[in-house]
Write a protein that holds these residues in place. Structure first.
Motif, PDB file in Angstrom:
ATOM      1  N   LEU A 116       8.251 -24.189  35.742  1.00 22.21           N
ATOM      2  CA  LEU A 116       7.963 -25.175  34.709  1.00 22.21           C
ATOM      3  C   LEU A 116       8.355 -24.615  33.344  1.00 22.21           C
ATOM      4  N   PRO A 117       8.816 -25.454  32.431  1.00 24.79           N
ATOM      5  CA  PRO A 117       9.145 -24.953  31.082  1.00 24.79           C
ATOM      6  C   PRO A 117       7.900 -24.472  30.370  1.00 24.79           C
ATOM      7  N   GLY A 118       8.016 -23.370  29.622  1.00 26.72           N
ATOM      8  CA  GLY A 118       6.875 -22.821  28.916  1.00 26.72           C
ATOM      9  C   GLY A 118       6.504 -23.670  27.719  1.00 26.72           C
ATOM     10  N   LYS A 119       5.286 -23.446  27.234  1.00 29.39           N
ATOM     11  CA  LYS A 119       4.834 -24.143  26.040  1.00 29.39           C
ATOM     12  C   LYS A 119       5.346 -23.391  24.818  1.00 29.39           C
ATOM     13  N   PRO A 120       6.193 -24.003  24.023  1.00 29.13           N
ATOM     14  CA  PRO A 120       6.752 -23.287  22.871  1.00 29.13           C
ATOM     15  C   PRO A 120       5.671 -22.931  21.862  1.00 29.13           C
ATOM     16  N   ARG A 121       5.725 -21.717  21.360  1.00 24.61           N
ATOM     17  CA  ARG A 121       4.773 -21.279  20.346  1.00 24.61           C
ATOM     18  C   ARG A 121       5.362 -21.569  18.967  1.00 24.61           C
ATOM     19  N   ARG A 122       4.570 -22.196  18.163  1.00 32.90           N
ATOM     20  CA  ARG A 122       5.039 -22.561  16.838  1.00 32.90           C
ATOM     21  C   ARG A 122       5.167 -21.301  15.979  1.00 32.90           C
ATOM     22  N   MET A 123       6.372 -21.052  15.511  1.00 32.15           N
ATOM     23  CA  MET A 123       6.628 -19.850  14.742  1.00 32.15           C
ATOM     24  C   MET A 123       6.627 -20.162  13.248  1.00 32.15           C
ATOM     25  N   GLY A 124       6.140 -19.237  12.472  1.00 34.15           N
ATOM     26  CA  GLY A 124       6.167 -19.396  11.027  1.00 34.15           C
ATOM     27  C   GLY A 124       7.494 -18.919  10.456  1.00 34.15           C
ATOM     28  N   THR A 125       7.578 -18.896   9.155  1.00 35.93           N
ATOM     29  CA  THR A 125       8.791 -18.439   8.493  1.00 35.93           C
ATOM     30  C   THR A 125       8.402 -17.759   7.190  1.00 35.93           C
ATOM     31  N   GLU A 138       7.056 -25.977   5.025  1.00 38.26           N
ATOM     32  CA  GLU A 138       7.952 -26.250   6.156  1.00 38.26           C
ATOM     33  C   GLU A 138       9.324 -26.754   5.705  1.00 38.26           C
ATOM     34  N   GLN A 139       9.418 -27.175   4.466  1.00 35.78           N
ATOM     35  CA  GLN A 139      10.715 -27.671   3.979  1.00 35.78           C
ATOM     36  C   GLN A 139      11.732 -26.550   3.844  1.00 35.78           C
ATOM     37  N   ASP A 183       2.672 -25.250  -6.414  1.00 30.70           N
ATOM     38  CA  ASP A 183       2.976 -25.612  -5.021  1.00 30.70           C
ATOM     39  C   ASP A 183       3.273 -24.383  -4.169  1.00 30.70           C
ATOM     40  N   PHE A 184       3.785 -23.328  -4.793  1.00 32.73           N
ATOM     41  CA  PHE A 184       4.104 -22.114  -4.039  1.00 32.73           C
ATOM     42  C   PHE A 184       2.863 -21.442  -3.467  1.00 32.73           C
ATOM     43  N   TYR A 185       1.709 -21.652  -4.091  1.00 36.32           N
ATOM     44  CA  TYR A 185       0.519 -20.865  -3.764  1.00 36.32           C
ATOM     45  C   TYR A 185      -0.618 -21.682  -3.164  1.00 36.32           C
ATOM     46  N   LEU A 186      -0.374 -22.953  -2.855  1.00 35.41           N
ATOM     47  CA  LEU A 186      -1.423 -23.801  -2.300  1.00 35.41           C
ATOM     48  C   LEU A 186      -1.522 -23.710  -0.782  1.00 35.41           C
ATOM     49  N   ASN A 187      -0.562 -23.035  -0.139  1.00 34.82           N
ATOM     50  CA  ASN A 187      -0.538 -22.905   1.327  1.00 34.82           C
ATOM     51  C   ASN A 187      -0.514 -24.263   2.017  1.00 34.82           C
ATOM     52  N   ASP A 188       0.154 -25.220   1.410  1.00 28.98           N
ATOM     53  CA  ASP A 188       0.321 -26.540   2.006  1.00 28.98           C
ATOM     54  C   ASP A 188       1.497 -26.480   2.978  1.00 28.98           C
ATOM     55  N   VAL A 189       1.196 -26.592   4.269  1.00 26.62           N
ATOM     56  CA  VAL A 189       2.226 -26.452   5.293  1.00 26.62           C
ATOM     57  C   VAL A 189       3.323 -27.498   5.120  1.00 26.62           C
ATOM     58  N   ARG A 190       2.952 -28.678   4.672  1.00 29.02           N
ATOM     59  CA  ARG A 190       3.947 -29.738   4.479  1.00 29.02           C
ATOM     60  C   ARG A 190       4.993 -29.318   3.453  1.00 29.02           C
ATOM     61  N   PHE A 191       4.565 -28.570   2.447  1.00 28.99           N
ATOM     62  CA  PHE A 191       5.498 -28.064   1.433  1.00 28.99           C
ATOM     63  C   PHE A 191       6.326 -26.903   1.975  1.00 28.99           C
TER      64      PHE A 191
END
Length: 347
Positions: free
Chosen positions: A99-108, A342-343, A332-340
């Protein structure tokens, strides 16, 4: 003989019940029932005293055979039940490896770190060293070594956070340059360095300023260094960050640690220099400050300004990121807003 008949019946009953047992608990109850201290076989053997001397060896041997057969049957049944339980557990817990593995969400990397790494790689390729220093700094290195003595009015532009009257949170990464110049042996070659890191100022007047931000300062000290060397370095940096078609211009300015000093503008990367909201319709965007190292700075570090000269520049990775990606609010750089954040994956 009556006792022989009893032993034969116990033998048959025991084997039948053992064969029918479907769990270890039942099997243990059977063992106690037939072979325990109060079990059927033990009770039967108590009748041995009523036998004649000729019957006793025969009945004794039969009793031993019955006991051994039942014990062997119990041991085999126990092993079979245990193996069966293991197989059932393996069957229930098995994993289908096809079965295909569950992909782990990686940060950047954070966008500011991406910009800083990019700038560092550029200057490492040009032969510069990357040198870090303390964020909690002495007034002597932060200001006085940079040609900013006590009560110098230019200190107001870098109002910072003091721990004591002589210890503060650094307002620039220039102290790293001062410390490095003191230690560098110029007889072995020029000094080419950049000093990246966090700096601190009481500066929160608008959305483009923060009390904490990042800075990268560069320094080159050698014989026969000219303003042309500085301009070529700045032009290369601007084109690397903002595009190969960029042009720069130098405007006279004032910094206590450089003379002459310049503000560096880059042709607008949004409109190509035609004029737009980004460049306030001037065609140019201010990006950093630079200049030739002031002779007093060289003298303070024990370097002879009559023999050596150099240039220095300071740029803000936060500002570079804001300009490059069109970000209006430095917070915006320091709010840790993932939506920001991830861009900027994979930049």
């Amino acid at each position: 003989m009556e006792l022989q008949k009893v032993l034969d019946e116990l033998h048959q009953q025991g084997l039948q019940q053992i064969a029918a047992a479907d769990n270890l608990t039942t099997l243990n109850e059977i063992r106690i029932k037939f072979l325990g201290k109060k079990g059927s076989l033990t009770q039967a053997l108590r009748q041995m005293g009523s036998l004649s001397e000729q019957e006793r060896p025969q009945i004794g041997a039969l009793a031993n055979n019955v006991r051994n057969d039942l014990q062997q049957a119990l041991d085999q049944a126990k092993q079979d039940l245990e193996n069966k339980a293991v197989q059932q557990q393996l069957q229930a817990e098995k994993i289908d490896v096809t079965l295909p593995g569950k992909p782990r969400r990686m940060g950047t990397k954070h966008v500011i770190n991406q910009v800083m790494d990019d700038i560092e790689e550029l200057f490492i390729g040009l032969g510069y060293e990357v040198i870090n220093g303390p964020e909690v700094e002495e007034d002597h290195y932060n200001f006085e070594m940079m040609n900013l003595p006590k009560d110098h009015p230019a200190r107001d532009m870098q109002d910072t956070f003091y721990i004591t009257s002589e210890i503060l949170m650094r307002t620039q990464t220039s102290p790293v340059q001062a410390r490095t110049m003191e230690k560098h042996d110029f007889s072995k070659g020029p000094l080419k360095m950049i000093s990246p890191g966090k700096v601190y100022r009481r500066d929160t007047d608008d959305l483009t300023h923060s009390h904490q931000f990042n800075q990268i300062e560069g320094l080159v000290i050698d014989k026969h260094i000219t303003m042309g060397d500085l301009k070529g370095t700045l032009e290369l940096t601007a084109r690397h960050i903002f595009g190969q078609e960029r042009e720069i211009r130098l405007r006279p300015s004032y910094f206590p640690f450089t003379e002459p000093s310049v503000e560096v503008d880059v042709s607008c990367f949004a409109c190509g220099g035609k004029g737009c909201a980004v460049c306030k319709h001037t065609g140019w965007v201010e990006v950093l400050g630079a200049g030739m190292v002031h002779p007093n700075v060289l003298t303070n570090a024990g370097v002879d300004p009559k023999v050596y000269g150099g240039f220095a520049f300071g740029l803000g990775p936060d500002r570079f990121a804001m300009l490059k990606y069109g970000i209006n609010d430095i917070r915006d750089f320091y709010l840790n807003d993932v939506r920001f954040l991830e861009q900027f994956q994979g930049e």
